[in-house]
Design a protein around this motif. Structure first.
Motif, PDB file in Angstrom:
ATOM      1  N   VAL A 124      53.663  37.865  43.812  1.00 35.13           N
ATOM      2  CA  VAL A 124      53.184  36.776  42.969  1.00 35.13           C
ATOM      3  C   VAL A 124      53.999  36.740  41.687  1.00 35.13           C
ATOM      4  O   VAL A 124      54.257  37.789  41.076  1.00 35.13           O
TER       5      VAL A 124
ATOM      6  N   VAL B 219      45.417  35.918  38.192  1.00 41.62           N
ATOM      7  CA  VAL B 219      45.624  35.328  39.520  1.00 41.62           C
ATOM      8  C   VAL B 219      44.836  36.136  40.542  1.00 41.62           C
ATOM      9  O   VAL B 219      44.940  37.367  40.586  1.00 41.62           O
TER      10      VAL B 219
ATOM     11  N   VAL C 214      44.343  36.036  44.684  1.00 41.79           N
ATOM     12  CA  VAL C 214      44.704  35.462  45.979  1.00 41.79           C
ATOM     13  C   VAL C 214      43.796  36.083  47.032  1.00 41.79           C
ATOM     14  O   VAL C 214      43.614  37.308  47.066  1.00 41.79           O
TER      15      VAL C 214
ATOM     16  N   GLU D  47      43.251  35.899  51.211  1.00 40.59           N
ATOM     17  CA  GLU D  47      43.620  35.441  52.550  1.00 40.59           C
ATOM     18  C   GLU D  47      42.465  35.687  53.518  1.00 40.59           C
ATOM     19  O   GLU D  47      41.906  36.784  53.566  1.00 40.59           O
TER      20      GLU D  47
ATOM     21  N   THR E 249      43.047  31.130  49.505  1.00 42.35           N
ATOM     22  CA  THR E 249      42.807  30.487  48.219  1.00 42.35           C
ATOM     23  C   THR E 249      43.613  31.207  47.152  1.00 42.35           C
ATOM     24  O   THR E 249      43.776  32.429  47.189  1.00 42.35           O
ATOM     25  N   VAL E 250      44.124  30.428  46.227  1.00 43.72           N
ATOM     26  CA  VAL E 250      44.821  30.962  45.058  1.00 43.72           C
ATOM     27  C   VAL E 250      44.035  30.478  43.835  1.00 43.72           C
ATOM     28  O   VAL E 250      43.920  29.269  43.601  1.00 43.72           O
TER      29      VAL E 250
ATOM     30  N   TRP F 299      53.522  32.155  45.035  1.00 46.49           N
ATOM     31  CA  TRP F 299      53.047  33.181  45.971  1.00 46.49           C
ATOM     32  C   TRP F 299      54.027  33.221  47.127  1.00 46.49           C
ATOM     33  O   TRP F 299      54.175  32.235  47.856  1.00 46.49           O
TER      34      TRP F 299
ATOM     35  N   THR G 123      40.922  26.768  41.519  1.00 46.19           N
ATOM     36  CA  THR G 123      41.187  27.289  42.852  1.00 46.19           C
ATOM     37  C   THR G 123      41.853  26.234  43.731  1.00 46.19           C
ATOM     38  O   THR G 123      41.415  25.073  43.769  1.00 46.19           O
TER      39      THR G 123
END
Length: 720
Positions: free
Chosen positions: A627, A635, A637, A639, A646-647, A663, A702
Motif C-alpha cells: 500500500v 488505511v 484493506v 479482502e 474494501t479499501v 493498493w 470506503t
C-alpha cells in the motif's frame, strides 16, 4: 414568541422579550403544570420513605433547614425539598406539601434571595438551586402562597434573567443551555408567564445543531462539553434527559418543539450514547472528572442514560421505540438496575425482549474515542489531541487523571462488566493505566490547566474503520513531559494488535507501556513470549521484549519498561480477551497469524492473512505492505473470500485537500465508489484519488472493489 429559524449555533444573539406576555396563552400553563407532574414524577416507595424522614427531621433555623446541612447547602437541601415534593405528588400528603412550602421559602429568604451575591460556582445559582426549588414549587402548586411564589420568582429572575439566554456561548451551551431553558420553563409555570415559556422553547434551537468545534453533538456521534472533554456519561446524560423532559412536557402545547434539527437528538441515542454503555454501565472514558465521584459510578451513569432514553422514547417513532426498549431492558438486566419508574415498567413487560450487546466498531475521531464490540467482549480507547484534553480536573475532582488520554485501553470480557467500577480506581496506580505509554516523571495533583485545558499539540489522532474492524492511532505527547511516541491499535475478532514506536524522552526517568491492569486475584501464567490470566484472557509479546509483572492486592499489572530516556523505542503485543491458556499458547506459537509489516515513527502496519486484513497508519507518506499513500492517513484493506475487497481510508489530521492511495493488487472493477473520489484506476493495481477529506471530520471513506480472483470466481459461476 421568538422565531429563531436557522440561526448559526456559535455566538447566536437571541432577542429578549420586551412586550408583556400574551394573556391569550396564560390559561394553557395550568395543563402544562399537570403535564410536568405526569412526566417527571415516577413511583418510588423508597422516595416516599425518604421524604417522610426529611419532613420529620426538618427544623428551620437561622443557618440551616436541617441540622446536618448547614447553609448554603446548595445541593443537599434543595434536593431534599424536591424529594418531599415528588412524594407529595405521589401520595397527596398535605403535610409534605406544607413542609415543602415552608422549606422553599425559608431557603429562599436565607440563601437564594433576590439581590444576594452569587458567590462561588455560578452553576449553583443559575441551574442547581433554581431547578430544584422551582420544580418543588410546581409540584406542590397552591400550597405555596402567591406571596411566596412571587418572592421565589423574583429570586430566579435576579440570578437567571431572560438575557441569560440571549447569547449561545460561554456557560450557556450544550447541557448547560438545556438546564437554563428548563429553569426558564419552570419559572414560566410558577409565574404564569407564557412569554418565558416561549423563550425556554425557542432558546433550545442551537442545541440541536451539529457542531464542528466546542460544545455539543457532532456528526460522528461525539458529544463535547467544556470545549475539550468527551462527556456522554455526564453532561451528555443531563442534556439527553433534559431534552427528553422538555419534548414530553411541551409536545401538546403551543410551545412544542418543532425544529427539524431535533431529529439529531433522537439519532444521538444510537450514535452518541449507546456505544458507551456496556452491560448496563456507562464507560468512564466519556465521563470527564466524574469518574471517581461515587462508588459504582459507571452503573449509576448507565441507569441515568437508560432513564433518559426511555423518557425520550415517549416522543420517538414506533421504530425507534422497538429498538430502544429491548436495548435498555438488556442494560437493566445485565446491570442489575433497581426496578423503579420507567425501568420497572420495561422490566415487567414480557412483550419486550432482552436486547443483546451490539457488535461492530464505532470510531469517533472528533472526540478521540473508539469502541470495539465483538461477541463476548468489548474494548474502548481513550486518546488526546490538539482538540481533546489529556483529562479533566476541577472543583477538586480527578486530580490524578493525568494519563487517561495517553491511549488508555479499557476492555471487558465475559462476566467482567463491572471491571472498571469503583474498586478499580481506588487501587489504580495513576502512572500505570492499561494501554498507556507514560513517562514516570512525578506530576503534581491537578497538573495542567483545569476544566479540560490540558490539550497536547497532536493532530494525527483517529483512524479508519469499516464498521467491523479498525486501525486506530495516536501521536502521543506526554503531559508536562518531553515524552513523545506513536501508538496504533488494530481491532479484530478475537484480538487487539497493539504497536508503539518512536518512543523518546529526556525526562531523566523510565518510560513504560502498560500492557494491562486487571482487578483480580486469578492465577497468572507466563511463558516464552506470552502470558495468561485465568478467567480474563491472554497476551502475546513476541521477540525479546521482557514482560514485567506485579501482583498487588486483588490486582495484576503487566508492563514493558523502555528504560530511562529512551530513543525511538517500540513495542508490539497482542491482547486476547477471553482466551484460555491453550489458545494463548497456540497464538504465541503462530507468529505469522499477525505479521507486523512496519513499526516505526513513519508507518505502523500489520497484515492478518486469515482475515484478509491489511491495516496501516501512515504517520508520513510512504509505502508498506503493498500500500502506498501520498500523505499521512489511515488505511484499512479487507479482502473477502468472495473475491471482493474494501479499501477504507481516513484523514485523522483533517487537513488533506487531496490524497492518493495505491493498493498493489489486481483489481477489475469498482463495485461501490465514494462521493469524495476524484479518480480511479484499476488493473494490476488499484489507485484511488480522494479530494477534500479535510471536510469529513476524520471520518472513514470506503470503496468496494472486485479483485482479479473475484472476477475469475464470477466467470466460473456464470459458466455453471
Amino acid at each position: 414568541m421568538l422565531l429563531l429559524g436557522g440561526m448559526a449555533t456559535a455566538g447566536v444573539m437571541f432577542p429578549v422579550r420586551e412586550d408583556p406576555p400574551s394573556p391569550d396563552l396564560t390559561g394553557l400553563l395550568g395543563p402544562l403544570r399537570a403535564r410536568w407532574r405526569e412526566v417527571t414524577v415516577e413511583e418510588s416507595p423508597a422516595g416516599v420513605r425518604a421524604a417522610a424522614r426529611h419532613r420529620d427531621t426538618m427544623a428551620p433555623a437561622a443557618g440551616s433547614l436541617w441540622p446536618d446541612l448547614p447553609f448554603p447547602s446548595f445541593i443537599e437541601t434543595p434536593a431534599r425539598l424536591l424529594t418531599m415534593a415528588r412524594a407529595y405528588a405521589m401520595t397527596g400528603d398535605a403535610r409534605l406539601a406544607a413542609a415543602v412550602a415552608t422549606g422553599v421559602d425559608h431557603y429562599r429568604r436565607q440563601v437564594y434571595t433576590a439581590g444576594a451575591a452569587a458567590d462561588g460556582n455560578w452553576w449553583h445559582w443559575e441551574i442547581g438551586v433554581p431547578t430544584r426549588l422551582l420544580d418543588a414549587a410546581v409540584l406542590i402548586g397552591p400550597h405555596l402562597t402567591d406571596r411566596r411564589r412571587a418572592a421565589l420568582a423574583d429570586a430566579v429572575d435576579h440570578f437567571v434573567p431572560e438575557r441569560r439566554l440571549a447569547d449561545y456561548s460561554g456557560t450557556s451551551t450544550g447541557a448547560n443551555r438545556v438546564d437554563l431553558c428548563t429553569v426558564m420553563l419552570l419559572r414560566a409555570l410558577i409565574g404564569s408567564d407564557p412569554g418565558k415559556a416561549a423563550l425556554a422553547a425557542a432558546a433550545l434551537t442551537p442545541v440541536f445543531r451539529y457542531v464542528s468545534e466546542g460544545d455539543g453533538l457532532y456528526r460522528d456521534g461525539s458529544f463535547i462539553q467544556h470545549t475539550t472533554v468527551p462527556y456522554q456519561g455526564g453532561y451528555g446524560a443531563v442534556l439527553l434527559h433534559g431534552l427528553a423532559t422538555l419534548f414530553a412536557v411541551l409536545r401538546d402545547s403551543p410551545w412544542r418543539i418543532t425544529d427539524p434539527d431535533r431529529r439529531h437528538v433522537y439519532d444521538s441515542v444510537e450514535r452518541s450514547f449507546a456505544p458507551f454503555v456496556h452491560d448496563g454501565r456507562c464507560m468512564d472514558l466519556v465521563s470527564g472528572r466524574g469518574v471517581r465521584r461515587q462508588p459504582d459510578g459507571d452503573r449509576v451513569r448507565g441507569r441515568r442514560l437508560a432513564a433518559a432514553i426511555l423518557l425520550l422514547a415517549e416522543t420517538a417513532s414506533a421504530a425507534e421505540r422497538a429498538r430502544w426498549l429491548p436495548m435498555v431492558k438488556g442494560w437493566a438486566v445485565r446491570g442489575a438496575y433497581e426496578p423503579t419508574g420507567r425501568v420497572a415498567a420495561v422490566l415487567g413487560d414480557g412483550e419486550i425482549p432482552v436486547g443483546r450487546e451490539a457488535v461492530g466498531h464505532r470510531l469517533l475521531p472528533m472526540s478521540a474515542r473508539a469502541v470495539h464490540r465483538r461477541p463476548g467482549w468489548c474494548a474502548a480507547l481513550s486518546m488526546a489531541s490538539y482538540r481533546i484534553a489529556h483529562y479533566e480536573h476541577g472543583n477538586g475532582e480527578n486530580p490524578r487523571g493525568w494519563h487517561t488520554g495517553a491511549g488508555m485501553l479499557y476492555w471487558w470480557g465475559e462476566g467482567h462488566g463491572d471491571h472498571y467500577s469503583d474498586g478499580f480506581w481506588r487501587a489504580a496506580d495513576p502512572y500505570r493505566l492499561p494501554g498507556t505509554t507514560v513517562s514516570t516523571r512525578r506530576l503534581p495533583d491537578g497538573a495542567g490547566p483545569a476544566w479540560g485545558g490540558a490539550c497536547p499539540p497532536a493532530r494525527w489522532v483517529g483512524g479508519a474503520t469499516d464498521g467491523t474492524y479498525a486501525t486506530v492511532g495516536q501521536h502521543l505527547y506526554g503531559l508536562e513531559s518531553t515524552m513523545e511516541a506513536v501508538k496504533s491499535w488494530v481491532f479484530l475478532d478475537d484480538a487487539v494488535v497493539c504497536l508503539g514506536a518512536g518512543i523518546t524522552s529526556t525526562d531523566g526517568v523510565p518510560v513504560e507501556t502498560v500492557v494491562d491492569v486487571r482487578r483480580t486475584d486469578a492465577p497468572l501464567t507466563t511463558g516464552a513470549g506470552w502470558a495468561h490470566l485465568e478467567g480474563h484472557g491472554g497476551y502475546v509479546i513476541p521477540g525479546d521484549q521482557r514482560l514485567r509483572t506485579l501482583r498487588g492486592r486483588d490486582q495484576v499489572t503487566l508492563w514493558l519498561d523502555h528504560g530511562t530516556d529512551p530513543v525511538a523505542a517500540g513495542y508490539a503485543y497482542l491482547l486476547l480477551p477471553n482466551a484460555d491458556l491453550a489458545r494463548t499458547r497456540a497464538r504465541a506459537a503462530e507468529p505469522g497469524w499477525a505479521r507486523v509489516l512496519v513499526n516505526t515513527g513513519r508507518q505502523q502496519g500489520v497484515h492478518i492473512p486469515s482475515l484478509g486484513i491489511t491495516a496501516i497508519n501512515f504517520w508520513q507518506a510512504g509505502s508498506t505492505g503493498g500500500v502506498t499513500a501520498s500523505a499521512p492517513c489511515a488505511v484499512l484493506v479487507r479482502e473477502r473470500r468472495d473475491g471482493t475487497a474494501t479499501v477504507t481510508v481516513s484523514d485523522p489530521r483533517r487537513e488533506l485537500t487531496e490524497l492518493t492511495v495505491t493498493w498493489r493488487r489486481p483489481v477489475t472493477e469498482v463495485l461501490r465508489a465514494d462521493p469524495l473520489l476524484t479518480g480511479v484506476a484499476t488493473g494490476p493495481a488499484l489507485t484511488l484519488a480522494f479530494g477534500r477529506l479535510a471536510d469529513r471530520g476524520g471520518g472513514s471513506r470506503t470503496v468496494r472493489v472486485r479483485t482479479s480472483h473475484g472476477a475469475r470466481l464470477k466467470t466460473r459461476a456464470a459458466r455453471g
